[in-house]
Design an enzyme around this catalytic site. Sequence first.
Site, PDB file in Angstrom:
ATOM      1  CG  HIS A  83      -1.885  -1.102   1.296  1.00 16.74           C
ATOM      2  ND1 HIS A  83      -1.759  -2.149   2.165  1.00 16.74           N
ATOM      3  CD2 HIS A  83      -3.019  -1.339   0.584  1.00 16.74           C
ATOM      4  CE1 HIS A  83      -2.769  -2.986   2.002  1.00 16.74           C
ATOM      5  NE2 HIS A  83      -3.546  -2.525   1.053  1.00 16.74           N
TER       6      HIS A  83
ATOM      7  CD  GLN B 117     -13.984  -5.097  -1.769  1.00 21.68           C
ATOM      8  OE1 GLN B 117     -14.235  -3.929  -2.029  1.00 21.68           O
ATOM      9  NE2 GLN B 117     -12.774  -5.600  -1.935  1.00 21.68           N
TER      10      GLN B 117
ATOM     11  N   GLY C 174      -3.018  -1.606  -7.201  1.00 23.48           N
ATOM     12  CA  GLY C 174      -1.920  -2.556  -7.323  1.00 23.48           C
ATOM     13  C   GLY C 174      -2.181  -3.591  -8.411  1.00 23.48           C
ATOM     14  CD  GLU C 175       1.203  -3.865 -12.917  1.00 25.49           C
ATOM     15  OE1 GLU C 175       2.186  -4.595 -12.648  1.00 25.49           O
ATOM     16  OE2 GLU C 175       1.127  -3.162 -13.932  1.00 25.49           O
ATOM     17  CE  LYS C 176      -1.595 -10.801  -4.013  1.00 22.50           C
ATOM     18  NZ  LYS C 176      -2.721 -10.470  -3.165  1.00 22.50           N
TER      19      LYS C 176
ATOM     20  CD  GLN D 246      -9.368  -4.149  -6.746  1.00 23.46           C
ATOM     21  OE1 GLN D 246     -10.169  -4.635  -5.990  1.00 23.46           O
ATOM     22  NE2 GLN D 246      -8.255  -3.563  -6.305  1.00 23.46           N
TER      23      GLN D 246
ATOM     24  CB  ALA E 164       5.004  -4.544  -2.809  1.00 22.74           C
TER      25      ALA E 164
HETATM   26  O1  PAF Z   1      -7.975  -3.581  -3.458  1.00 26.97           O
HETATM   27  C1  PAF Z   1      -8.624  -3.247  -2.436  1.00 26.97           C
HETATM   28  O2  PAF Z   1      -8.086  -3.087  -1.342  1.00 26.97           O
HETATM   29  C2  PAF Z   1     -10.134  -3.055  -2.532  1.00 26.97           C
HETATM   30  O3  PAF Z   1     -10.703  -3.967  -3.420  1.00 26.97           O
HETATM   31  C3  PAF Z   1     -10.522  -1.607  -2.915  1.00 26.97           C
HETATM   32  C4  PAF Z   1     -10.031  -1.234  -4.298  1.00 26.97           C
HETATM   33  C5  PAF Z   1      -9.985  -0.646  -1.881  1.00 26.97           C
HETATM   34  C6  PAF Z   1     -12.057  -1.493  -2.935  1.00 26.97           C
HETATM   35  O4  PAF Z   1     -12.613  -1.804  -1.693  1.00 26.97           O
END
Ligand code: PAF
Length: 291
Positions: A37, A61, A147-149, A153, A176
């Site tokens: 992060h 989610q 992140g590309e992880k 997404q 990372a």
């Molecule tokens: O990647 C994440 O941490 C979450 O999916 C995000 C993009 C913050 C949405 O809740």
Amino acid sequence: MIVARTRREAQAWSAAQAAQGRRVAFAPTMGALHAGHVSLIGVGAARADVVASSIFVNPTQFAAGEDFATYPRDEARDLDMLAAAGCALAYCPEADEIYPPGDATRVRIEGLSAMLEGEPRPHFFEGVATVVSRLFVHVRPQIAVFGEKDFQQLAVIRRMTLDFGFDIEIVGAPIARDADGLALSSRNAYLTAQERAIAPRLHAELQATAAEIAAGAEPGAAAMACAARLARQFAAVDYVEARRADTLAPLAADDQRVDGRLLAAVRLGRTRLIDNLALPRRADVTTPALP
Ligand code: PAF
């Protein structure tokens, strides 16, 4: 660093930045921050004048039975990390700021949301797209970093941004990793010591497979062989797939001029690990000379 709790506070901060001609980069998170992060904040800082982040464990989610209730939460620690990383705004809304009473609107990205991660978690990308679209409206950034992880997404958010016409540049940040190759994830905290020792084999097998594909192996066959090797080391393999990086459609053997991505998900104890790698373009390796 300013901590905003409401949409109005976040929007007022963003308007003040705009009034001063500052470009805002935004890196949303669910907290439980780690060096990955922090690297997102760094990528944002290199491209904008100020960086905003958010901490919000997004209920939509998570499916029933997933780890929403137990997801690691430590706001004071996370805020310290964001401030130390140079973040100017931390948006930490309560749930009803994002999902007001009577909330009835969802964002669904067709196609991209149903494959790979979407198969075992059909709710997941709808939840992500819904919250990210609202966070975009609340924070109003010019740049957003993911992140590309979570490569799928990133693809979903790029598609959503194009489709809504959000005037936001979406930037992918490199994965990372720990020194042994394990991709950083908040959920790595769930691994036992024994599982943690096995976990880096996922990255090692993906690297070996990417090298085979770069050397000319057929992508689908190489991915299947990788899945078979991983199945001997992990409790289960959800998928190993060579895909186009843009649409995530299967990477055909003759897709030599498109960027490819090797993506995988495996299970280890109660933890699901995902990882991915860029596949080099193979045009120089195999394209026959034009007549
Ligand atoms: O990647 C994440 O941490 C979450 O999916 C995000 C993009 C913050 C949405 O809740």
